[in-house]
Write a protein that holds these residues in place. Structure first.
Motif, PDB file in Angstrom:
ATOM      1  N   GLY A 530      72.937 -62.605 -29.182  1.00 28.84           N
ATOM      2  CA  GLY A 530      72.745 -63.277 -30.088  1.00 28.84           C
ATOM      3  C   GLY A 530      72.973 -64.876 -29.918  1.00 28.84           C
ATOM      4  N   ALA A 531      72.342 -65.555 -30.903  1.00 24.16           N
ATOM      5  CA  ALA A 531      72.261 -66.948 -30.749  1.00 24.16           C
ATOM      6  C   ALA A 531      73.851 -67.543 -31.003  1.00 24.16           C
ATOM      7  CB  ALA A 531      71.498 -67.525 -31.922  1.00 24.16           C
ATOM      8  N   HIS A 532      73.878 -68.677 -29.969  1.00 25.83           N
ATOM      9  CA  HIS A 532      75.155 -69.201 -30.004  1.00 25.83           C
ATOM     10  C   HIS A 532      75.081 -70.729 -30.095  1.00 25.83           C
ATOM     11  CE1 HIS A 532      77.786 -65.634 -29.585  1.00 25.83           C
ATOM     12  NE2 HIS A 532      76.920 -65.490 -28.445  1.00 25.83           N
ATOM     13  N   GLN A 533      75.974 -71.547 -30.671  1.00 26.18           N
ATOM     14  CA  GLN A 533      76.158 -73.123 -30.084  1.00 26.18           C
ATOM     15  C   GLN A 533      77.059 -73.081 -28.968  1.00 26.18           C
ATOM     16  OE1 GLN A 533      74.339 -74.912 -31.801  1.00 26.18           O
ATOM     17  NE2 GLN A 533      74.386 -74.296 -33.900  1.00 26.18           N
ATOM     18  N   TYR A 534      77.127 -74.322 -28.397  1.00 29.78           N
ATOM     19  CA  TYR A 534      78.054 -74.483 -27.278  1.00 29.78           C
ATOM     20  C   TYR A 534      79.492 -74.279 -27.837  1.00 29.78           C
ATOM     21  CZ  TYR A 534      74.768 -76.786 -24.363  1.00 29.78           C
ATOM     22  OH  TYR A 534      73.741 -77.115 -23.365  1.00 29.78           O
ATOM     23  N   GLY A 535      80.422 -73.619 -27.219  1.00 33.59           N
ATOM     24  CA  GLY A 535      81.731 -73.662 -27.669  1.00 33.59           C
ATOM     25  C   GLY A 535      81.897 -72.190 -28.009  1.00 33.59           C
ATOM     26  N   ALA A 536      81.069 -71.241 -27.659  1.00 28.43           N
ATOM     27  CA  ALA A 536      81.418 -69.671 -28.006  1.00 28.43           C
ATOM     28  C   ALA A 536      81.712 -69.112 -26.821  1.00 28.43           C
ATOM     29  CB  ALA A 536      80.197 -69.289 -28.854  1.00 28.43           C
ATOM     30  N   LEU A 537      82.453 -69.628 -25.690  1.00 28.34           N
ATOM     31  CA  LEU A 537      83.038 -68.826 -24.422  1.00 28.34           C
ATOM     32  C   LEU A 537      83.730 -67.766 -24.755  1.00 28.34           C
ATOM     33  CD1 LEU A 537      83.417 -71.819 -22.035  1.00 28.34           C
ATOM     34  CD2 LEU A 537      81.403 -70.423 -22.258  1.00 28.34           C
ATOM     35  N   PRO A 538      83.488 -66.596 -24.161  1.00 36.55           N
ATOM     36  CA  PRO A 538      84.153 -65.354 -24.562  1.00 36.55           C
ATOM     37  C   PRO A 538      85.854 -65.678 -24.098  1.00 36.55           C
ATOM     38  CG  PRO A 538      83.011 -64.962 -22.557  1.00 36.55           C
ATOM     39  CD  PRO A 538      82.582 -66.218 -23.073  1.00 36.55           C
ATOM     40  N   ARG A 539      86.929 -64.800 -24.546  1.00 46.00           N
ATOM     41  CA  ARG A 539      87.951 -65.067 -24.200  1.00 46.00           C
ATOM     42  C   ARG A 539      88.507 -65.215 -22.788  1.00 46.00           C
ATOM     43  NH1 ARG A 539      90.563 -60.474 -28.225  1.00 46.00           N
ATOM     44  NH2 ARG A 539      91.362 -61.968 -29.912  1.00 46.00           N
ATOM     45  N   SER A 540      87.802 -64.629 -22.124  1.00 47.25           N
ATOM     46  CA  SER A 540      87.956 -64.416 -20.569  1.00 47.25           C
ATOM     47  C   SER A 540      87.735 -65.668 -19.753  1.00 47.25           C
ATOM     48  CB  SER A 540      86.961 -63.347 -20.020  1.00 47.25           C
ATOM     49  OG  SER A 540      85.781 -63.737 -20.140  1.00 47.25           O
ATOM     50  N   ALA A 541      87.045 -66.715 -20.433  1.00 43.89           N
ATOM     51  CA  ALA A 541      86.553 -68.058 -19.909  1.00 43.89           C
ATOM     52  C   ALA A 541      88.094 -68.772 -19.561  1.00 43.89           C
ATOM     53  CB  ALA A 541      85.641 -68.753 -20.655  1.00 43.89           C
ATOM     54  N   GLN A 542      88.322 -69.244 -18.411  1.00 45.77           N
ATOM     55  CA  GLN A 542      89.437 -70.064 -18.015  1.00 45.77           C
ATOM     56  C   GLN A 542      89.098 -71.466 -18.055  1.00 45.77           C
ATOM     57  OE1 GLN A 542      91.503 -68.758 -14.456  1.00 45.77           O
ATOM     58  NE2 GLN A 542      90.055 -67.224 -14.109  1.00 45.77           N
ATOM     59  N   VAL A 543      89.074 -71.787 -19.545  1.00 45.20           N
ATOM     60  CA  VAL A 543      88.648 -73.202 -19.745  1.00 45.20           C
ATOM     61  C   VAL A 543      89.469 -74.264 -19.363  1.00 45.20           C
ATOM     62  CG1 VAL A 543      87.490 -72.256 -21.971  1.00 45.20           C
ATOM     63  CG2 VAL A 543      89.914 -73.065 -22.138  1.00 45.20           C
ATOM     64  N   ARG A 544      90.551 -74.302 -19.375  1.00 44.91           N
ATOM     65  CA  ARG A 544      91.307 -75.341 -18.689  1.00 44.91           C
ATOM     66  C   ARG A 544      90.994 -75.781 -17.123  1.00 44.91           C
ATOM     67  NH1 ARG A 544      93.441 -79.781 -20.100  1.00 44.91           N
ATOM     68  NH2 ARG A 544      94.964 -78.978 -21.621  1.00 44.91           N
ATOM     69  N   LYS A 545      90.606 -74.488 -16.626  1.00 37.12           N
ATOM     70  CA  LYS A 545      90.301 -74.834 -15.133  1.00 37.12           C
ATOM     71  C   LYS A 545      88.864 -75.370 -14.969  1.00 37.12           C
ATOM     72  CE  LYS A 545      92.992 -71.218 -12.500  1.00 37.12           C
ATOM     73  NZ  LYS A 545      92.999 -70.012 -11.790  1.00 37.12           N
TER      74      LYS A 545
END
Ligand SMILES: Cc1cc2nc3c(=O)[nH]c(=O)nc-3n(C[C@H](O)[C@H](O)[C@H](O)COP(=O)(O)OP(=O)(O)OC[C@H]3O[C@@H](n4cnc5c(N)ncnc54)[C@H](O)[C@@H]3O)c2cc1C
Length: 552
Positions: A530-545
């Motif tokens: 599906g289409a996404h904007q930026y900021g739709a990373l899945p839960r598994s993403a280790q965003v802080r790192k």
């Protein structure tokens, strides 16, 4: 008399919760993805020099040059005050300083003159940094660099011109080439009736004496887009008796008289405004044929291929500039009781922007290595295919990326005294010139058709990450199947090239970036639907790192 502000305690201008300017930092040392790539792709020897340059490009005074060169736009003088034709473009001194620095650093030529392995990689890193300061002057720097392979097809002319083209001397004087210490080169292909389809060119080339490669011609016609018209010469396409041919058109004739390349007007552009672009009439302008007669497109394509690679570098640099601004802002700005960088939803957006930027950097630097190793068939095939794939993908991803970074900054990001509007307005340009999006995708199909080995090289390269990520394995298999269905490839070209781009980016990240980067990239770019904007990373993403890795 009592100061009213004292009487009421009415001091309104205390500035809190506003970030500092992002300046006086080392643009190279603070960029983990670029630093790693420089050594990995073959230019470890250049680390010290590029780090020195990164300190310069991140300095407040140098960054200011970028702003000034855009605030004070170039102006055209067609004639001098006595009425003599001069076709002179006047630039702000900041523009000249940027040009001078780029040329003295060898960004226009070190990859041709330096025989060290990794010269393209080292030069790409410098261009990546310089692009973050100012993109407009990158146009003549790129064209000057890219003209060299086309000129080499005509050795007698190359022997006269290339030494001064590759010299590390910026000579902005409007004088005949013979009197100058360093030369710049532009290109003039596009005409009113056709830009992508240059076969529609109507500019005529009439032989002065003998016909053929290296011979003198006079050119008559109109060129609708000519950037950097203060260049000392231009590679031009025109119709000679045997068809479309390539010519080197000097700004001045060797006898010291003005060559009639007459600038009609400067273009009014929405971005890239420090760079002058113009409409030009050629009124019997002297030019020498470069390469075989009637083979103008294959001759000038040598130049175009290099400019396309530079578009990849420039747009990758622009993404890094945008994400740096967003990260720097969000780590200092608070809202709703927390710094923005600690707000989960903002973390998702920032991490996603970082992934896009790192993927662009990694792909660009990988292809720089291919440029260094064209004698190796795999590298040559990869360079042929991926300059089109990467030019299309990275340049197209850049405008949305710049906008999202601007939004991270909020309202101040829209203001003209912020660097963001310049990044945003600059972003579409690389996607449109040097072959627009569809043209790149069609070029990918052309490469697949003419040199089917490019596809084997692609799958070999992507195959280096086989077994490292199930999403990539699936992605590659499906891509292979869809490419094998040879009907309506043209209609599906964007979809296929999109997937080629994300596939190779994923493979490179899996091999070379930390797991938290490559896993999040694969999960968001290959597995999600599906289409996404930026900021739709899945839960598994280790965003802080991911964010910490990219933080300034
Ligand atoms: C700032 C700027 C500076 C420039 N400087 C120079 C310069 O120095 N020298 C120079 O020669 N040119 C220059 N150009 C021109 C530029 O290279 C052209 O604008 C570009 O090649 C597109 O050509 P066009 O504008 O004629 O559009 P067209 O060729 O008309 O294309 C319009 C659209 O149609 C698409 N398209 C074309 N063919 C097909 C097809 N077969 N199938 C599907 N879609 C297709 C294209 O991708 C594009 O999106 C400059 C342009 C800009 C914006």
């Amino acid at each position: 008399m009592t100061d009213l502000s004292d009487r009421y305690g009415a001091v309104t201008h205390e500035v809190v919760n506003q970030p500092t300017e992002l300046s006086d930092y080392n643009m190279f040392d603070s960029d983990a993805a670029l630093k790693e790539a420089l050594s990995r792709e073959g230019a470890a020897w250049a680390v010290e020099d590029v780090s020195r340059f990164g300190a310069l490009t991140g300095s407040a005074a140098y960054l200011e040059l970028g702003a000034l060169a855009n605030k004070h736009q170039p102006e055209l003088d067609t004639h001098d005050r006595f009425g003599r034709r001069v076709d002179q473009i006047n630039f702000h001194p900041a523009y000249h300083t940027l040009m001078q620095t780029a040329i003295e650093e060898g960004i226009h030529s070190s990859h041709w003159t330096d025989s060290k392995p990794g010269a393209h990689v080292a030069r790409a890193a410098k261009f990546f940094l310089q692009s973050q300061v100012e993109a407009g002057h990158g146009c003549p720097i790129t064209m000057t660099s890219a003209a060299v392979p086309s000129l080499m097809l005509q050795p007698d002319i190359a022997a006269q011109w290339v030494p001064k083209i590759t010299a590390r001397s910026y000579d902005a004087r409007n004088l005949p080439a013979e009197q100058k210490t360093g030369l710049t080169v532009g290109m003039a292909m596009t005409e009113k009736q056709g830009g992508s389809d240059v076969r529609a060119n109507t500019t005529r080339a009439i032989a002065v004496g003998a016909e053929g490669p290296g011979q003198a011609y006079e050119l008559v016609g109109h060129k609708y887009f000519v950037s950097a018209p203060m260049c000392d010469a231009f590679l031009v396409l025109a119709q000679s008796s045997k068809g479309l041919s390539c010519f080197l058109l000097p700004r001045w004739r060797p006898d010291g008289s003005k060559n009639p390349i007459q600038i009609q007007r400067l273009k009014r552009k929405m971005g890239n405004v420090s760079n002058a672009s113009c409409e030009t009439e050629l009124r019997g302008a002297l030019a020498w044929m470069i390469g075989q007669e009637g083979r103008g497109v294959p001759t000038i394509i040598e130049m175009v291929a290099m400019t396309r690679f530079d578009c990849m570098i420039g747009s990758s640099g622009a993404m890094r500039a945008a994400v740096s601004q967003a990260l720097h802002h969000c780590k200092q700005r608070g809202a709703f009781g927390k710094l923005l960088v600690d707000q989960p939803l903002m973390q998702n957006v920032l991490a996603d922007l970082v992934l896009e930027s790192e993927a662009a950097t990694v792909l660009t630097m990988r292809i720089a290595r291919s440029m260094d190793n064209r004698q190796v068939p795999h590298e040559d095939l990869l360079a042929r295919l991926i300059t089109a794939v990467g030019k299309y993908w990275i340049c197209k991803r850049s405008p949305g990326h710049a906008f999202e970074a601007m939004e991270c900054i909020g309202g101040s990001g829209v203001m003209e005294d912020s660097p963001m509007p310049r990044l945003y307005r600059e972003a579409p340009v690389n996607a449109i010139w040097e072959g627009s999006g569809n043209v790149q995708c069609l070029d990918v199909l052309r490469a697949l058709h003419k040199t089917p080995e490019v596809l084997s090289a692609y799958f070999e390269e992507v195959g280096k990450a086989r077994g490292m990520n199930a999403d990539l394995d699936r992605h590659v298999q499906q891509l292979q199947t869809d490419l094998d269905q040879g009907n309506d490839l043209e209609f599906r070209a964007r979809d296929l090239v999109d997937r080629m781009a994300t596939g190779i980016q994923a493979a490179l990240l899996l091999q070379h970036a930390p797991d938290f980067v490559s896993d999040a990239f694969c999960a968001s770019r290959l597995a999600s639907t599906g289409a996404h904007q930026y900021g739709a990373l899945p839960r598994s993403a280790q965003v802080r790192k991911i964010i910490d890795r990219a933080m300034i």
